[in-house]
Design an enzyme around this catalytic site. Structure first.
Site, PDB file in Angstrom:
ATOM      1  N   SER A   1       0.850  -1.186   0.000  1.00  0.00           N
ATOM      2  CA  SER A   1       0.000   0.000   0.000  1.00  0.00           C
ATOM      3  C   SER A   1       0.886   1.237   0.000  1.00  0.00           C
ATOM      4  O   SER A   1       1.697   1.399  -0.911  1.00  0.00           O
ATOM      5  CB  SER A   1      -0.951  -0.021   1.210  1.00  0.00           C
ATOM      6  OG  SER A   1      -1.842   1.068   1.159  1.00  0.00           O
ATOM      7  N   THR A   2       0.790   2.081   1.006  1.00  0.00           N
ATOM      8  CA  THR A   2       1.542   3.336   1.028  1.00  0.00           C
ATOM      9  C   THR A   2       3.043   3.081   0.917  1.00  0.00           C
ATOM     10  O   THR A   2       3.611   2.326   1.701  1.00  0.00           O
ATOM     11  CB  THR A   2       1.256   4.108   2.326  1.00  0.00           C
ATOM     12  OG1 THR A   2      -0.160   4.190   2.504  1.00  0.00           O
ATOM     13  CG2 THR A   2       1.861   5.494   2.264  1.00  0.00           C
TER      14      THR A   2
ATOM     15  N   HIS B   1      -2.770  -1.095  -3.234  1.00  0.00           N
ATOM     16  CA  HIS B   1      -3.856  -0.124  -3.094  1.00  0.00           C
ATOM     17  C   HIS B   1      -3.571   1.078  -3.984  1.00  0.00           C
ATOM     18  O   HIS B   1      -2.606   1.808  -3.768  1.00  0.00           O
ATOM     19  CB  HIS B   1      -3.963   0.344  -1.636  1.00  0.00           C
ATOM     20  CG  HIS B   1      -4.289  -0.755  -0.675  1.00  0.00           C
ATOM     21  ND1 HIS B   1      -3.989  -0.683   0.670  1.00  0.00           N
ATOM     22  CD2 HIS B   1      -4.881  -1.959  -0.860  1.00  0.00           C
ATOM     23  CE1 HIS B   1      -4.397  -1.789   1.276  1.00  0.00           C
ATOM     24  NE2 HIS B   1      -4.934  -2.577   0.365  1.00  0.00           N
TER      25      HIS B   1
ATOM     26  N   MET C   1      -0.070   1.219   5.044  1.00  0.00           N
ATOM     27  CA  MET C   1      -0.820   1.632   6.220  1.00  0.00           C
ATOM     28  C   MET C   1      -1.977   0.677   6.458  1.00  0.00           C
ATOM     29  O   MET C   1      -2.603   0.195   5.523  1.00  0.00           O
ATOM     30  CB  MET C   1      -1.349   3.051   6.007  1.00  0.00           C
ATOM     31  CG  MET C   1      -2.210   3.596   7.136  1.00  0.00           C
ATOM     32  SD  MET C   1      -2.730   5.303   6.828  1.00  0.00           S
ATOM     33  CE  MET C   1      -3.789   5.094   5.399  1.00  0.00           C
TER      34      MET C   1
ATOM     35  N   ASP D   1      -4.629  -4.505   6.221  1.00  0.00           N
ATOM     36  CA  ASP D   1      -5.037  -5.348   5.101  1.00  0.00           C
ATOM     37  C   ASP D   1      -3.913  -6.324   4.760  1.00  0.00           C
ATOM     38  O   ASP D   1      -2.761  -5.923   4.591  1.00  0.00           O
ATOM     39  CB  ASP D   1      -5.376  -4.487   3.887  1.00  0.00           C
ATOM     40  CG  ASP D   1      -6.028  -5.278   2.763  1.00  0.00           C
ATOM     41  OD1 ASP D   1      -6.693  -6.287   3.071  1.00  0.00           O
ATOM     42  OD2 ASP D   1      -5.884  -4.884   1.598  1.00  0.00           O
TER      43      ASP D   1
END
Length: 359
Positions: free
Chosen positions: A172-173, A198, A291, A294
Site C-alpha cells: 500500500s503506502t 492499493h 498503512m 489489510d
C-alpha cells in the site's frame, strides 16, 4: 499530544480554504500556513518546520514536481499530493511518488466545494499516515465487521495439486517504489507474481506499463480469466479484487467487484486468501510497506495452508503498518530489508523447488 502541523500549498484560494477547514476541525492536526505557490511555501517551511505538506502539481512560478524534487533534496518532509489527477495525469502521480511523496489524493473534477465532505476522512487519515512516514532524501471510517475476506471468498482446505511456485505480494503506502525495487531484479524465468497494491483504478494500468518498461519480467494489469504464467507479474486493477483461480491444471487471474475489504478494493486479504485456498504450500507470500492491517489475516491463512511468507522490515518501510500487523498475528516466517527481498525470496524458492532460476 502535539497536533500534526500542516502547510497547505495550492494556487486555488478555495482549495486552500477548504483544506484548512478540514485540517483545523480534525482535532489532532492544525494548518499552520497556506501558500499559493512554492516560492511562498518555501519560506513558511523554513520558518515553521511542518510535519506534513499538502502539495498541488500545477501552480504558478514553480511546478509542484520541481518543488517536490528540490524539497526532497534539501529538506525531506512528508508530502501528500492533492491534485486534479485524472487518468491522463496518472504518470504525474507516479512521478511524484518516485520523487518521494508519501501518497496522493485526486481532487474531484467538478463541484469541489460540495464534494469535499466525501474526501474529508481520506484527507485526514492520509495526513496522519504521512506524519508518521519515513521520507527519503532524493539522490477514517471504521472497518465494518462484515467487510472481511469472508464476504468475497470462502475458506478452502483443498489447494490445487501442483508443484509450480507462485509469488503473492501485497502493498500500500510506499508500495509503488517498493514494488519497483522488488520486481526489477527478478529474472525472466521467475515464478509468476500476483500483486494487490492499493491504488485508484485510473493509475494501475500506467503503473504496470511503467514497471514493464523497467523489468526483465513482463508486468501487466491483470485481466479476468487470463492464464498466470512464469516470468510475468499481474497487478490488480484498481477497480477489482484480484483472486488466484484455477482452470484445469492452470492458475488463472480472476477479478471480482465485490464490496471493499478493509476499506480496499483491491484487497490484499482477498488475494492472500485465494492463494491459501488454491496454491497452499506452493505459494510464497510477500507483504510490503503500507498503512493499516489489510493482508494480515490473509497472510496468516497462507501460513496455515503451508506457504512461506516474507515481510518487509520496519527500517525500510515508508509505513510499517501492514507488515507489522502480519507479523503480530503470526503469519510471517522471515522479516527482510527491502533491498534484499527479491534475492531472499528467489533463494528460498530455489532451495525448495526442483526448478533452477537464472538469477
Amino acid at each position: 499530544m502535539a497536533k500534526i502541523r500542516v502547510v497547505v500549498v495550492d494556487d486555488s484560494a478555495l482549495i486552500r480554504s477548504l483544506l484548512k477547514e478540514v485540517i483545523d476541525t480534525a482535532g489532532d492536526m492544525v494548518c499552520v500556513a497556506t501558500a499559493p505557490d512554492p516560492l511562498i511555501a518555501r519560506e513558511y517551511i523554513r520558518e515553521l518546520n511542518p510535519d506534513v505538506i499538502t502539495l498541488d502539481v500545477e501552480m504558478p512560478k514553480m511546478d509542484g514536481l520541481d518543488f517536490l524534487a528540490r524539497l526532497m533534496r534539501l529538506k525531506p518532509t512528508p508530502v501528500l499530493m492533492i491534485s486534479s489527477l485524472t487518468e491522463q495525469g496518472s504518470e504525474v502521480a507516479l512521478r511524484a511518488l518516485e520523487l518521494g511523496a508519501v501518497d496522493f489524493i485526486a481532487k474531484p473534477k467538478m463541484n469541489i466545494a460540495s464534494k469535499i465532505d466525501e474526501y474529508t476522512d481520506e484527507i485526514r487519515e492520509k495526513i496522519r499516515m504521512a506524519s508518521k512516514a519515513k521520507v527519503r532524501s532524493l539522490i477514517h471510517d471504521p472497518i465494518s465487521p462484515s467487510h472481511t475476506a469472508d464476504a468475497v471468498l470462502a475458506k478452502s482446505s483443498r489447494p490445487l495439486l501442483k508443484s509450480e511456485k507462485i509469488i503473492i505480494v501485497g502493498s500500500s503506502t510506499g508500495g509503488t517504489e517498493a514494488l519497483k525495487e522488488f520486481l526489477m531484479p527478478m529474472p525472466p524465468d521467475a515464478p509468476a507474481i500476483m500483486i494487490a497494491q492499493h491504488m485508484p483504478e485510473s493509475f494501475t494500468k500506467s503503473f504496470a506499463n511503467r514497471l514493464n518498461s523497467l523489468c526483465r519480467i513482463s508486468v501487466k494489469e491483470a485481466e479476468h480469466g487470463e492464464r498466470v504464467l512464469p516470468g510475468h507479474a499481474y497487478i490488480a486493477p484498481g477497480h477489482s479484487h484480484l483472486i488466484l483461480g484455477v482452470s484445469g491444471a492452470n492458475y488463472v487471474c480472476e477479478l471480482s467487484q465485490a464490496s471493499p475489504v478493509n476499506r480496499h478494493r483491491p484487497s490484499v486479504d482477498v488475494l492472500f486468501r485465494s492463494a491459501a485456498n488454491v496454491a497452499g504450500r506452493n505459494a510464497v507470500g510477500v507483504i510490503l510497506t503500507g498503512m493499516g492491517k489489510d493482508g494480515a489475516q490473509g497472510m496468516l491463512e497462507m501460513h496455515q495452508a503451508g506457504s512461506h511468507n516474507f515481510a518487509q522490515d520496519e527500517a525500510s518501510c515508508v509505513v510499517f503498518g501492514m507488515p507489522k500487523e502480519a507479523i503480530a498475528v503470526g503469519g510471517v516466517h522471515d522479516i527482510v530489508p527491502l533491498k534484499d527481498m527479491s534475492q531472499r525470496v528467489l533463494a528460498w524458492i530455489a532451495a525448495n523447488s526442483s526448478r533452477a532460476l537464472r538469477i
